[in-house]
Every structure is written in structure tokens, then in C-alpha cells.
Design a protein around this motif. Structure first.
Motif, PDB file in Angstrom:
ATOM      1  N   ARG A  52       0.838  -1.211   0.000  1.00  0.00           N
ATOM      2  CA  ARG A  52       0.000   0.000   0.000  1.00  0.00           C
ATOM      3  C   ARG A  52       0.868   1.255   0.000  1.00  0.00           C
ATOM      4  O   ARG A  52       0.636   2.193  -0.776  1.00  0.00           O
ATOM      5  N   LEU A  53       1.873   1.254   0.855  1.00  0.00           N
ATOM      6  CA  LEU A  53       2.753   2.425   0.938  1.00  0.00           C
ATOM      7  C   LEU A  53       3.579   2.590  -0.338  1.00  0.00           C
ATOM      8  O   LEU A  53       3.829   3.716  -0.782  1.00  0.00           O
ATOM      9  N   ALA A  54       3.993   1.484  -0.932  1.00  0.00           N
ATOM     10  CA  ALA A  54       4.739   1.563  -2.198  1.00  0.00           C
ATOM     11  C   ALA A  54       3.855   2.161  -3.285  1.00  0.00           C
ATOM     12  O   ALA A  54       4.318   2.974  -4.101  1.00  0.00           O
ATOM     13  N   GLY A  55       2.590   1.790  -3.297  1.00  0.00           N
ATOM     14  CA  GLY A  55       1.653   2.368  -4.256  1.00  0.00           C
ATOM     15  C   GLY A  55       1.456   3.858  -4.035  1.00  0.00           C
ATOM     16  O   GLY A  55       1.407   4.640  -4.988  1.00  0.00           O
ATOM     17  N   MET A  56       1.367   4.250  -2.778  1.00  0.00           N
ATOM     18  CA  MET A  56       1.226   5.675  -2.458  1.00  0.00           C
ATOM     19  C   MET A  56       2.461   6.459  -2.898  1.00  0.00           C
ATOM     20  O   MET A  56       2.347   7.556  -3.453  1.00  0.00           O
ATOM     21  N   ALA A  57       3.635   5.888  -2.653  1.00  0.00           N
ATOM     22  CA  ALA A  57       4.877   6.560  -3.033  1.00  0.00           C
ATOM     23  C   ALA A  57       4.983   6.675  -4.549  1.00  0.00           C
ATOM     24  O   ALA A  57       5.375   7.730  -5.078  1.00  0.00           O
ATOM     25  N   THR A  58       4.631   5.609  -5.256  1.00  0.00           N
ATOM     26  CA  THR A  58       4.684   5.632  -6.718  1.00  0.00           C
ATOM     27  C   THR A  58       3.691   6.647  -7.273  1.00  0.00           C
ATOM     28  O   THR A  58       3.987   7.357  -8.240  1.00  0.00           O
ATOM     29  N   GLN A  64       4.404  14.239  -9.133  1.00  0.00           N
ATOM     30  CA  GLN A  64       5.504  15.195  -9.243  1.00  0.00           C
ATOM     31  C   GLN A  64       6.013  15.310 -10.673  1.00  0.00           C
ATOM     32  O   GLN A  64       6.353  16.392 -11.137  1.00  0.00           O
ATOM     33  N   ARG A  65       6.056  14.189 -11.371  1.00  0.00           N
ATOM     34  CA  ARG A  65       6.600  14.170 -12.739  1.00  0.00           C
ATOM     35  C   ARG A  65       5.536  14.414 -13.798  1.00  0.00           C
ATOM     36  O   ARG A  65       5.869  14.625 -14.959  1.00  0.00           O
ATOM     37  N   ASN A  66       4.266  14.305 -13.400  1.00  0.00           N
ATOM     38  CA  ASN A  66       3.155  14.426 -14.339  1.00  0.00           C
ATOM     39  C   ASN A  66       3.329  13.448 -15.510  1.00  0.00           C
ATOM     40  O   ASN A  66       3.201  13.809 -16.669  1.00  0.00           O
ATOM     41  N   SER A  67       3.636  12.206 -15.153  1.00  0.00           N
ATOM     42  CA  SER A  67       3.939  11.177 -16.148  1.00  0.00           C
ATOM     43  C   SER A  67       2.826  10.132 -16.194  1.00  0.00           C
ATOM     44  O   SER A  67       2.476   9.530 -15.180  1.00  0.00           O
ATOM     45  N   LYS A  68       2.281   9.906 -17.394  1.00  0.00           N
ATOM     46  CA  LYS A  68       1.213   8.919 -17.543  1.00  0.00           C
ATOM     47  C   LYS A  68       1.706   7.507 -17.239  1.00  0.00           C
ATOM     48  O   LYS A  68       0.986   6.711 -16.654  1.00  0.00           O
ATOM     49  N   SER A  69       2.931   7.195 -17.625  1.00  0.00           N
ATOM     50  CA  SER A  69       3.446   5.841 -17.372  1.00  0.00           C
ATOM     51  C   SER A  69       3.626   5.600 -15.874  1.00  0.00           C
ATOM     52  O   SER A  69       3.384   4.493 -15.384  1.00  0.00           O
ATOM     53  N   ASP A  70       4.024   6.620 -15.133  1.00  0.00           N
ATOM     54  CA  ASP A  70       4.153   6.485 -13.684  1.00  0.00           C
ATOM     55  C   ASP A  70       2.779   6.306 -13.025  1.00  0.00           C
ATOM     56  O   ASP A  70       2.637   5.564 -12.049  1.00  0.00           O
ATOM     57  N   TYR A  71       1.751   6.978 -13.558  1.00  0.00           N
ATOM     58  CA  TYR A  71       0.405   6.776 -13.037  1.00  0.00           C
ATOM     59  C   TYR A  71      -0.048   5.340 -13.265  1.00  0.00           C
ATOM     60  O   TYR A  71      -0.687   4.737 -12.407  1.00  0.00           O
ATOM     61  N   LYS A  73       1.903   2.719 -13.422  1.00  0.00           N
ATOM     62  CA  LYS A  73       2.635   1.906 -12.451  1.00  0.00           C
ATOM     63  C   LYS A  73       1.957   1.948 -11.083  1.00  0.00           C
ATOM     64  O   LYS A  73       1.827   0.942 -10.410  1.00  0.00           O
ATOM     65  N   ALA A  74       1.531   3.128 -10.700  1.00  0.00           N
ATOM     66  CA  ALA A  74       0.897   3.293  -9.390  1.00  0.00           C
ATOM     67  C   ALA A  74      -0.440   2.561  -9.330  1.00  0.00           C
ATOM     68  O   ALA A  74      -0.832   2.068  -8.280  1.00  0.00           O
ATOM     69  N   ALA A  75      -1.115   2.474 -10.435  1.00  0.00           N
ATOM     70  CA  ALA A  75      -2.432   1.840 -10.470  1.00  0.00           C
ATOM     71  C   ALA A  75      -2.338   0.312 -10.491  1.00  0.00           C
ATOM     72  O   ALA A  75      -3.286  -0.368 -10.105  1.00  0.00           O
ATOM     73  N   SER A  76      -1.203  -0.218 -10.891  1.00  0.00           N
ATOM     74  CA  SER A  76      -1.095  -1.685 -10.992  1.00  0.00           C
ATOM     75  C   SER A  76      -0.575  -2.320  -9.734  1.00  0.00           C
ATOM     76  O   SER A  76      -0.217  -1.732  -8.797  1.00  0.00           O
TER      77      SER A  76
END
Length: 76
Positions: A52-58, A64-71, A73-76
Motif C-alpha cells: 500500500r505504501l509503495a503504491g502511495m509513493a509511486t 511530481q513528474r506528471n507522467s502517464k506511465s508512472d500513473y 505503475k501506481a495503479a497496478s
């Protein structure tokens, strides 16, 4: 037998302390540092709080980066 119980308690106490520190780092916009701590604590991600915390951090990194690919990652 008592030693095993003390070791288990101290390990769970250690996890709780690291998780609290990670939550503070995420709140301070230091998500990458938080991920490093989580990897040291639970590299395999065997505990749900770590995940859960790793997802929050991601997610924070993605904001911060406004990156779709990072979003993604966070959703998966």
C-alpha cells in the motif's frame, strides 16, 4: 521459546517504525526515499502495508513528474 516471541515482536515493531517513517517521507514529497526504505524492509512485498505504501509513493512520484506511465505503475 520466549526468545522467538521477542524476536517476532521486535521485527513487527521494526516494520511499524519503518512504515511510519515512510508515511512521513511521502507526506514530505520524498517518495523515492520512501521506496528505498520499503525495499530494504520488505523486498518481496510480502506484507500488504508495504504494498500500500509503495503504491502511495509511486503515485506521489507520478504526481511530481506528471507522467502517464508512472500513473499506470501506481495503479497496478
Amino acid at each position: 521459546m520466549a526468545d522467538k516471541k521477542n524476536n517476532i515482536l521486535s521485527e513487527s515493531d521494526k516494520q511499524r517504525k519503518v512504515w511510519k517513517k515512510v508515511e512521513k517521507l511521502i507526506a514530505q514529497n520524498k517518495a523515492e526515499d520512501a521506496l528505498l526504505l520499503l525495499r530494504e524492509l520488505d523486498e518481496s512485498g510480502s506484507h500488504q502495508t508495504t504494498l500500500r505504501l509503495a503504491g502511495m509513493a509511486t503515485h506521489k512520484i507520478a504526481q511530481q513528474r506528471n507522467s502517464k506511465s508512472d500513473y499506470r505503475k501506481a495503479a497496478s
